[in-house]
Design an enzyme around this catalytic site. Structure first.
Site, PDB file in Angstrom:
ATOM      1  N   HIS A 119       1.246  -1.144  -0.335  1.00 36.47           N
ATOM      2  CA  HIS A 119      -0.067   0.102  -0.383  1.00 36.47           C
ATOM      3  C   HIS A 119       1.001   1.754  -0.065  1.00 36.47           C
ATOM      4  O   HIS A 119       0.331   2.481   0.130  1.00 36.47           O
ATOM      5  CB  HIS A 119      -0.833  -0.007   0.561  1.00 36.47           C
ATOM      6  CG  HIS A 119      -0.582  -0.432   2.933  1.00 36.47           C
ATOM      7  ND1 HIS A 119      -1.143  -0.386   3.152  1.00 36.47           N
ATOM      8  CD2 HIS A 119       0.196   0.500   2.870  1.00 36.47           C
ATOM      9  CE1 HIS A 119       0.333  -0.345   4.756  1.00 36.47           C
ATOM     10  NE2 HIS A 119       0.511   0.330   4.217  1.00 36.47           N
TER      11      HIS A 119
ATOM     12  N   HIS B 287      10.574  -2.963   3.077  1.00 36.63           N
ATOM     13  CA  HIS B 287      10.923  -1.953   3.641  1.00 36.63           C
ATOM     14  C   HIS B 287      11.844  -1.586   5.292  1.00 36.63           C
ATOM     15  O   HIS B 287      11.321  -1.797   5.811  1.00 36.63           O
ATOM     16  CB  HIS B 287      10.384  -0.620   3.027  1.00 36.63           C
ATOM     17  CG  HIS B 287       8.633  -0.714   3.740  1.00 36.63           C
ATOM     18  ND1 HIS B 287       8.101  -1.817   3.792  1.00 36.63           N
ATOM     19  CD2 HIS B 287       8.528   0.380   3.872  1.00 36.63           C
ATOM     20  CE1 HIS B 287       7.082  -1.235   4.798  1.00 36.63           C
ATOM     21  NE2 HIS B 287       7.120  -0.057   4.239  1.00 36.63           N
TER      22      HIS B 287
ATOM     23  N   GLU C 125       4.663  -4.673   8.603  1.00 31.91           N
ATOM     24  CA  GLU C 125       3.702  -4.555   7.938  1.00 31.91           C
ATOM     25  C   GLU C 125       2.467  -5.703   7.510  1.00 31.91           C
ATOM     26  O   GLU C 125       1.773  -6.025   7.679  1.00 31.91           O
ATOM     27  CB  GLU C 125       3.437  -3.453   7.223  1.00 31.91           C
ATOM     28  CG  GLU C 125       3.475  -1.921   7.227  1.00 31.91           C
ATOM     29  CD  GLU C 125       3.836  -1.323   6.403  1.00 31.91           C
ATOM     30  OE1 GLU C 125       3.476   0.200   6.914  1.00 31.91           O
ATOM     31  OE2 GLU C 125       3.418  -1.284   5.019  1.00 31.91           O
TER      32      GLU C 125
ATOM     33  N   HIS D 117      -1.293   5.296   9.190  1.00 33.49           N
ATOM     34  CA  HIS D 117       0.254   6.379   9.293  1.00 33.49           C
ATOM     35  C   HIS D 117       0.500   7.899  10.137  1.00 33.49           C
ATOM     36  O   HIS D 117       0.926   8.585   9.579  1.00 33.49           O
ATOM     37  CB  HIS D 117       1.001   6.693   7.957  1.00 33.49           C
ATOM     38  CG  HIS D 117       0.132   5.185   7.215  1.00 33.49           C
ATOM     39  ND1 HIS D 117      -0.176   3.989   6.944  1.00 33.49           N
ATOM     40  CD2 HIS D 117       1.939   3.883   7.315  1.00 33.49           C
ATOM     41  CE1 HIS D 117      -0.251   3.361   5.759  1.00 33.49           C
ATOM     42  NE2 HIS D 117       1.337   2.959   6.604  1.00 33.49           N
TER      43      HIS D 117
END
Lengths: 115, 280
Positions: free
Chosen positions: B12, B193, B240, B59
């Site tokens: 995402h 990441h 995540e 976020h």
């Protein structure tokens, strides 16, 4: 500051000590999601930062856009990244600063881009 | 009863949304990424589900550090896309399904999950980008959404096993919901990441590719990993991927891997997706 839970080298987990340490800075930066706050930040950056009670050390790190230092002081990228909604710099540049690398080197050697 | 039609795992990354906004999907950097979603969009259009359960993390857009729910569930009839600071995006509001959401919340609490229940809340790129990738940019979204937020930002984040267990329960909820509607479950985030610390820019292509196959064929491996394993293997933000386990826990043990796609880097992230269907 209590010990953090870091067990993986060079990976700052956003745990209790960091969340506490960076709370004001993260709150200040996250406020930039709001257009009125962005205007205030652009008009008088120091005054905007002072609203959130940052220490001199934190304020300097923000004003110098010292991303590595901001994270050291408890900044979390998800929040401090909103500073780039004012500056319009790419996240890879922030990443390169974290890694203490030149931007092109970072793109090539860390991210594996063909440049 | 409602019917589960499949599971989707997808990245995402916000830069994906930004690339779509500036019409850059056919640029050299982005075309290979977006091309891999063409078969996925077709699959979704063919299946045409009524409800999409979307599992994602916020976020700093709907929750700040002043209150951090480990799990939160939306029960609204409408969710506006939030302006994250880069200006409002041209996306229609997401329609909710309050009946299904409340039914889910009832079952969660009965089964000793205790989520934050959100009646008025906006949704950030964690939900926006997967919806755009799978449904394109229609005038109105063709599905209703049930958003589930998982804290993956401030430690302690939930364990992979807890995410899996929520998926197991979600399956029972779908299949006991008195409706003839069809449901797709979308676990989002990842793949590898890391945005912070001197390991920033870390991408683990080998582990990402193994995950895309393994989440289908050998999910126990990923269910049994610790949070630390996730961070070490996939990077601090790559953790995540625990949110894909809600989707996987919802599916049968044996699944068909209908489609997979991987591209790195998308911005600073190993990005990709899978589509899974139960064998029957």
């Amino acid at each position: 500051m209590a010990d953090t839970q870091d067990t993986i080298p060079v990976t700052p987990l956003f745990d209790r000590p960091r969340a506490l340490r960076g709370y004001k800075m993260n709150k200040m930066a996250n406020g930039l999601g709001n257009p009125a706050n962005r205007e205030a930040f652009v008009a008088d950056e120091a005054a905007y930062i002072d609203r959130y009670g940052l220490s001199d050390e934190e304020k300097t790190a923000v004003m110098q856009r010292d991303w590595h230092e901001m994270v050291r002081l408890g900044g979390n990228l998800f929040f401090i990244l909103k500073i780039t909604a004012v500056d319009f710099i790419p996240i890879t540049q922030v990443g390169a600063a974290q890694a203490s690398m030149d931007h092109d080197d970072f793109l090539r050697d860390r991210l594996g881009k063909n440049i | 009863m409602a019917k589960l039609i499949g599971g989707v795992g997808t990245s995402h990354v916000p830069s994906i949304g930004a690339a779509m906004d500036r019409g850059a999907t056919q640029d050299k950097d982005w075309k290979p990424f977006f091309d891999g979603y063409i078969p996925a969009k077709k699959w979704m259009a063919d299946k045409n589900p009524d409800i999409a359960v979307v599992i994602f993390n916020d976020h700093g857009n709907s929750f700040f550090l002043d209150r951090v729910p480990t799990f939160a569930v939306g029960v609204a009839e409408n969710y506006k896309p939030v302006d994250e600071g880069w200006g409002p995006r041209n996306l229609p509001d997401f329609k909710g399904d309050a009946d299904f959401s409340w039914y889910f919340v009832d079952k969660l609490v009965e089964n000793h999950f205790d989520p934050l229940v959100c009646s008025e809340i906006e949704v950030d790129h964690g939900l926006q980008v997967p919806m755009e990738l799978l449904f394109g940019h229609p005038d109105n979204w063709p599905v209703k959404v049930l958003p589930i937020w998982v804290n993956t930002v401030q430690y302690p984040i939930p364990t992979p096993q807890r995410c899996w267990d929520m998926g197991v329960l979600l399956r029972k909820v779908i299949e006991s919901y008195p409706s003839d509607e069809t449901v797709v479950v979308m676990g989002t985030g990842g793949l590898s990441h890391q945005l912070q610390g001197s390991r920033a820019g870390y991408i683990n292509r080998k582990a990402d590719l193994a995950y895309l196959d393994g989440i289908a064929a050998d999910p126990e491996k990923y269910r049994n990993m610790s949070r630390e394993d996730y961070v070490e293997t996939f990077g601090s933000e790559g953790a995540e991927l625990i949110m894909w386990l809600v989707m996987r826990g919802c599916m049968d043990k044996d699944v068909k891997l209908i489609h997979k796609h991987y591209h790195a880097p998308a911005s600073m992230t190993g990005a990709g997706m899978v589509i899974l269907e139960n064998k029957d």
